[in-house]
Enzyme design. Structure first.
Site, short mmCIF file in Angstrom:
data_model
loop_
_atom_site.label_atom_id
_atom_site.label_comp_id
_atom_site.label_asym_id
_atom_site.label_seq_id
_atom_site.Cartn_x
_atom_site.Cartn_y
_atom_site.Cartn_z
N GLU A 89 51.40 12.69 0.29
CA GLU A 89 51.47 13.91 -0.54
C GLU A 89 52.45 13.74 -1.70
O GLU A 89 52.21 14.23 -2.81
CB GLU A 89 51.86 15.11 0.33
CG GLU A 89 50.75 15.45 1.31
CD GLU A 89 51.12 16.58 2.25
OE1 GLU A 89 52.10 16.43 3.00
OE2 GLU A 89 50.42 17.61 2.25
N GLU A 128 48.46 13.46 10.11
CA GLU A 128 48.87 14.78 10.63
C GLU A 128 47.97 15.28 11.75
O GLU A 128 48.42 15.85 12.74
CB GLU A 128 48.88 15.83 9.51
CG GLU A 128 50.06 15.73 8.59
CD GLU A 128 49.85 14.80 7.41
OE1 GLU A 128 48.95 13.92 7.49
OE2 GLU A 128 50.58 14.93 6.42
N GLY A 175 53.27 13.09 4.57
CA GLY A 175 54.06 13.65 3.48
C GLY A 175 54.34 12.61 2.38
O GLY A 175 54.50 12.96 1.22
N ALA A 187 56.58 12.91 6.78
CA ALA A 187 57.67 13.85 7.05
C ALA A 187 58.43 13.37 8.28
O ALA A 187 57.87 12.69 9.15
CB ALA A 187 57.09 15.24 7.30
N1 CO8 Z 1 59.65 10.66 11.29
C1 CO8 Z 1 60.78 10.31 11.93
N2 CO8 Z 1 61.08 9.06 12.28
C2 CO8 Z 1 60.19 8.10 11.95
C3 CO8 Z 1 58.99 8.39 11.28
C4 CO8 Z 1 58.72 9.74 10.94
N3 CO8 Z 1 57.62 10.11 10.28
N4 CO8 Z 1 58.30 7.24 11.11
C5 CO8 Z 1 59.06 6.27 11.65
N5 CO8 Z 1 60.20 6.78 12.16
C6 CO8 Z 1 61.30 6.06 12.84
C7 CO8 Z 1 60.90 5.61 14.21
O1 CO8 Z 1 61.08 6.67 15.14
C8 CO8 Z 1 61.83 4.46 14.46
O2 CO8 Z 1 63.08 4.96 14.82
P1 CO8 Z 1 63.97 4.19 15.95
O3 CO8 Z 1 64.25 2.85 15.36
O4 CO8 Z 1 65.18 5.05 16.11
O5 CO8 Z 1 63.10 4.11 17.15
C9 CO8 Z 1 61.97 3.83 13.07
O6 CO8 Z 1 61.55 4.85 12.15
C10 CO8 Z 1 61.08 2.63 12.89
O7 CO8 Z 1 59.74 3.01 13.22
P2 CO8 Z 1 58.86 2.31 14.37
O8 CO8 Z 1 59.76 1.62 15.37
O9 CO8 Z 1 57.90 3.29 14.89
O10 CO8 Z 1 58.13 1.20 13.50
P3 CO8 Z 1 56.71 0.56 13.79
O11 CO8 Z 1 56.62 -0.56 12.82
O12 CO8 Z 1 56.51 0.28 15.21
O13 CO8 Z 1 55.65 1.71 13.37
C11 CO8 Z 1 54.73 3.48 12.01
C12 CO8 Z 1 55.58 2.21 12.06
C13 CO8 Z 1 53.27 3.16 12.31
C14 CO8 Z 1 54.86 4.05 10.61
C15 CO8 Z 1 55.25 4.50 13.05
O14 CO8 Z 1 56.65 4.63 12.89
C16 CO8 Z 1 54.64 5.86 12.92
O15 CO8 Z 1 53.53 6.07 13.36
N6 CO8 Z 1 55.38 6.82 12.33
C17 CO8 Z 1 54.93 8.19 12.17
C18 CO8 Z 1 53.89 8.31 11.12
C19 CO8 Z 1 53.38 9.73 10.97
O16 CO8 Z 1 52.72 10.27 11.84
N7 CO8 Z 1 53.70 10.34 9.82
C20 CO8 Z 1 53.19 11.64 9.48
C21 CO8 Z 1 54.19 12.67 9.79
S1 CO8 Z 1 53.49 14.30 9.63
C22 CO8 Z 1 53.65 14.65 8.01
O17 CO8 Z 1 53.98 13.83 7.18
C23 CO8 Z 1 53.37 16.07 7.66
C24 CO8 Z 1 53.64 16.38 6.20
C25 CO8 Z 1 53.81 17.83 6.02
C26 CO8 Z 1 54.61 18.23 4.83
C27 CO8 Z 1 55.57 17.24 4.23
C28 CO8 Z 1 56.97 17.71 4.26
C29 CO8 Z 1 58.00 16.60 3.93
#
Ligand code: CO8
Length: 258
Positions: free
Chosen positions: A112, A132, A109, A66
């Protein structure tokens, strides 16, 4: 179908193809993107030229979960009123089979979303996780429910409580996914897999999927009654007559989808 912002779509050989397309955010799902996915799936569900839906991603992540930026300042009441998960319920009502092909990271997500599909093919480097817990929340779009039904309580809790990454092989071993293929073959294999299904009589596909869905929640007795009625229903279809006549006449059937 309108042209969408966060997904691409196309119909090819009976396959309704949807590709997640938000590369600058690693395909993180904002609410609009989920709406687009659901709208495209529902449109394909009603399109007679589509027999099976194929969902794919591209790049480092199939989907990074998400959109955390969008979620960060939510409140319980804002979420109750927005009722965004109603869109996810609609995904579960799609009648045609949904094949999903994943690569890279499949998180939160995004995981999911994969669990809302019917069949999953993954490239060998794919990593799945539910991060999460590390954000102080938990899955909200079916993760705790669908994963537990698939893999049982023990593994589901391990993965949900640690947020650890699971390899494609492990996901295969625990029956979360159907197939693992070499990275460079993912697209070709995904289309091949979808095409194998797309060739089958469409009403059989529909009623088989429906009966298997019922098996997820019904007692074995209720499920058997339901299956039987669907079996009977198919004897009112052209394709049943054609399929059986073709067998008896030792020729290939030509299915019409009705
Ligand atoms: N949300 C928003 N932005 C994101 C997300 C995210 N989940 N994942 C990555 N991005 C963005 C980053 O902020 C970054 O943006 P910017 O270039 O502006 O800085 C861009 O994407 C590229 O990402 P990274 O620079 O972080 O890339 P890396 O290669 O260093 O890392 C990762 C990749 C490991 C995937 C890292 O981005 C990360 O940890 N992301 C978050 C993962 C996460 O925790 N996801 C779970 C979210 S919670 C959830 O899904 C709850 C679900 C509930 C219901 C579902 C409803 C839809």
């Amino acid at each position: 179908l309108p042209s969408f912002t966060y997904i691409r779509h196309e119909v090819k050989d009976g396959i309704g193809w949807i590709e997640l397309h938000r590369p600058e955010r690693l395909n993180a799902l904002n609410r609009e993107m989920v709406k687009e996915i659901v709208m495209a799936m529902e449109a394909f569900d009603h399109d007679d030229t589509v027999r099976v839906v194929l969902l794919t991603g591209k790049g480092k992540a199939f989907c990074a979960g998400a959109d955390i930026e969008e979620m960060a300042d939510q409140t319980p009441m804002k979420m109750e009123v927005a009722n965004q998960f109603a869109d996810w319920d609609r995904l579960g009502l799609v009648k045609k089979p949904i094949v999903c092909a994943v690569q890279g990271l499949v998180l939160g997500g995004g995981f999911e979303l994969v669990l809302s599909c019917d069949l999953v093919i993954a490239e060998e480097q794919t990593m799945f996780s539910f991060p999460e817990v590390q954000l102080g929340v938990m899955p909200g779009a079916g993760g705790t429910q669908r994963l537990t039904k698939l893999v049982g309580k023990t593994k589901a809790l391990e993965w949900l409580l640690t947020g650890d990454r699971i390899t494609a092989q492990e996901a295969l071993q625990h029956r979360v996914i159907n197939k693992v293929v070499q990275s460079e073959q993912l697209e070709e294999e995904a289309f091949r897999f979808a095409h194998t299904i797309a060739k089958q009589p469409v009403l059989s596909l529909r009623l088989i999927k429906e009966a298997v869905e019922v098996a997820q929640h019904a007692s074995i007795y209720e499920g058997m009654q339901f299956e039987r009625k669907n079996f009977y229903l198919l004897f009112d279809s052209y394709d049943q007559e054609e399929g059986m006549s073709a067998f008896l006449e030792e020729r290939k059937p030509i299915f019409k989808g009705n």
